[in-house]
Design an enzyme around this catalytic site. Structure first.
Site, short mmCIF file in Angstrom:
data_model
loop_
_atom_site.label_atom_id
_atom_site.label_comp_id
_atom_site.label_asym_id
_atom_site.label_seq_id
_atom_site.Cartn_x
_atom_site.Cartn_y
_atom_site.Cartn_z
N ARG A 177 5.36 10.30 17.35
CA ARG A 177 4.34 10.05 16.05
C ARG A 177 3.37 10.91 16.67
O ARG A 177 2.88 11.84 16.33
CB ARG A 177 4.14 8.58 15.94
CG ARG A 177 3.56 8.38 14.75
CD ARG A 177 3.39 6.94 14.52
NE ARG A 177 2.60 5.89 15.72
CZ ARG A 177 2.29 4.72 15.47
NH1 ARG A 177 2.58 4.05 14.43
NH2 ARG A 177 1.61 4.16 16.51
N TYR A 234 8.95 -14.61 -15.37
CA TYR A 234 9.55 -13.36 -16.10
C TYR A 234 10.81 -13.03 -15.90
O TYR A 234 11.21 -13.07 -14.68
CB TYR A 234 8.44 -12.10 -15.34
CG TYR A 234 7.30 -12.00 -15.89
CD1 TYR A 234 6.93 -11.91 -17.15
CD2 TYR A 234 5.91 -12.39 -15.18
CE1 TYR A 234 5.33 -11.76 -17.76
CE2 TYR A 234 4.89 -12.21 -15.47
CZ TYR A 234 4.40 -11.85 -16.62
OH TYR A 234 3.08 -11.77 -17.08
N LYS A 262 -8.06 -3.35 14.22
CA LYS A 262 -8.19 -2.28 13.10
C LYS A 262 -7.59 -3.02 11.69
O LYS A 262 -7.26 -4.09 11.83
CB LYS A 262 -6.94 -1.30 13.26
CG LYS A 262 -5.82 -1.55 13.55
CD LYS A 262 -4.65 -0.51 13.94
CE LYS A 262 -3.18 -1.28 14.26
NZ LYS A 262 -2.46 -0.26 15.09
N MET A 322 1.49 -11.90 -11.07
CA MET A 322 0.32 -11.23 -10.46
C MET A 322 -0.66 -12.50 -10.05
O MET A 322 -1.14 -12.37 -8.84
CB MET A 322 -0.39 -10.69 -11.54
CG MET A 322 -1.76 -9.71 -10.94
SD MET A 322 -2.72 -8.65 -12.06
CE MET A 322 -1.40 -7.54 -12.43
C1 LIG Z 1 -1.90 -0.89 16.28
C2 LIG Z 1 -1.69 -0.55 17.43
C3 LIG Z 1 -1.68 -1.27 18.59
C4 LIG Z 1 -1.51 -3.08 18.56
O1 LIG Z 1 -0.03 -3.13 18.03
P1 LIG Z 1 0.50 -4.80 17.84
O2 LIG Z 1 2.13 -4.41 17.52
O3 LIG Z 1 -0.15 -5.31 16.61
O4 LIG Z 1 0.31 -5.56 18.79
C5 LIG Z 1 -1.58 -0.89 19.79
N1 LIG Z 1 -1.60 0.28 20.06
C6 LIG Z 1 -1.76 1.05 19.09
C7 LIG Z 1 -1.71 2.70 19.43
C8 LIG Z 1 -1.75 0.92 17.84
O5 LIG Z 1 -1.79 1.72 16.90
#
Ligand SMILES: *Cc1c(COP(=O)(O)O)cnc(C)c1O
Length: 358
Positions: free
Chosen positions: A128, A253, A33, A301
């Site tokens: 969640r 800065y 992702k 930046m």
């Molecule tokens: C993002 C995610 C993972 C992977 O998590 P990591 O901590 O990066 O290994 C696994 N399961 C779900 C449901 C996630 O949202």
């Protein structure tokens, strides 16, 4: 050369192999992702072709993979985000997570011919996403009646797997067992990277590592090397100026850093608009020509000032490494009061990703 992220494809592939050895009886759903945590999802998927499936968080992320010709199983981790996404999810041949009643209802209205492998997500205590364990059986039975429902699996997500001493993980596993007993025999998935590395009793049939694939540790302490993981992303830039600041001279800065004595400073072409965090602590580590040096003054930046005290021979053109081999992202994250996840995903679009070949 300016700011660039070098992505070590062999290291990514090697980390998958390392995680497989850590969970030898499980299949691996590689989590790619957020553009593979900022590394580049399509290249990551090709490099991780040995994975048993991929997981993404958005329909758009799944679409990118399919358009690139990636044919492996792809799971949409939170399921569809609106009922109208069901049709495209079907066209993309995705696996869907079902984590709420409204998604069940949306699937009841799936177009003819839609067919999904479904991962019913139970909320075992993270609060969640997920169906309450006592309603898992009812959701399961409803899903089974749907013409679009293919294979059904059960999943959950652990809130504290990075803390091996947490009593909450044990409680979550117990609640998962209740849900699992209620729905009967099926495949399970419980763990992310932290659970994979710290909770072998929860590996089940499918593990879902993300951050560990990219070589960082999911734990609060240490680094990926503690688990035999290799760094994958190196964030580099170049010194584009140097100068000697006299004693009492202020840098950056606000002039927050004041030279106690005459100090040679290098200016690296990288800043928060590249994703190098503005809030790194004073003295945060960087490598200049391989030597450990310290950030001075505020990150701006496009530019960051570095004391060259420990790299006296470094000149304009020297390579600056913000993280990578020799400087784990885990350590930089701690200096910025954050976690490697935000460093990787925060590298911005103007930073080219340069992949090394497998
Ligand atoms: C993002 C995610 C993972 C992977 O998590 P990591 O901590 O990066 O290994 C696994 N399961 C779900 C449901 C996630 O949202």
């Amino acid at each position: 050369m300016t700011a660039r992220a070098v992505i070590d494809a062999p290291a990514l592939a090697a980390n998958l192999a390392t995680l497989r050895r850590a969970a030898p009886r499980s299949r691996v759903m590689a989590v790619i992702k957020a553009d593979a945590y900022g590394h580049g999802a399509v290249r990551a998927a090709r490099t991780l072709s040995a994975a048993d499936g991929f997981a993404v968080a958005r329909l758009s992320e799944a679409r990118v993979l399919r358009e690139a010709g990636i044919d492996t199983r792809v799971l949409l981790l939170s399921g569809v985000h609106a009922a109208h996404e069901v049709a495209e999810a079907a066209a993309l041949r995705l696996d869907l997570c079902v984590q709420h009643d409204w998604q069940l209802t949306a699937l009841q209205h799936a177009p003819d011919g839609a067919f999904f492998d479904i991962w019913l997500k139970v909320d075992t205590g993270m609060h969640r996403l997920g169906i309450e364990p006592q309603f898992a059986r009812a959701a399961w039975d409803r899903l089974r009646t749907l013409p679009c429902c293919g294979e059904l699996r059960l999943m959950t997500h652990l809130a504290s797997a990075d803390d091996a001493t947490s009593p909450h993980t044990h409680e979550q596993l117990e609640r998962f067992c209740l849900a699992s007993a209620a729905v009967g025999e099926c495949e399970h998935s419980l763990v992310n990277s932290a659970g994979l590395l710290a909770c072998p009793q929860a590996h089940a049939q499918w593990v879902r590592p993300g951050i560990a694939l990219y070589g960082a540790s999911p734990m609060a302490h240490g680094s990926g090397a503690d688990f035999g993981l290799q760094p994958v992303m190196s964030l580099h830039s170049t010194l584009i100026a140097d100068k000697t600041v006299p004693a009492g001279g202020r840098v950056g800065y606000g002039g927050h850093w004041v030279a106690g004595k005459a100090t040679r400073i290098g200016i690296a072409a990288i800043g928060y608009a590249d994703g190098y965090p503005r809030h790194v602590a004073p003295g945060a580590p960087v490598l200049v020509a391989g030597q450990r040096c310290e950030v001075v003054g505020r990150v701006s930046m496009d530019l960051t000032a570095i004391a060259l005290t420990h790299a006296p021979s470094a000149k304009v053109g020297a390579t600056v490494t913000l993280w990578g081999p020799g400087l784990p992202p885990d350590e930089v994250a701690r200096a910025a009061g954050t976690i490697p996840y935000t460093l990787f995903t925060g590298v911005t679009a103007r930073v080219p990703r340069e992949w090394t070949d497998v």
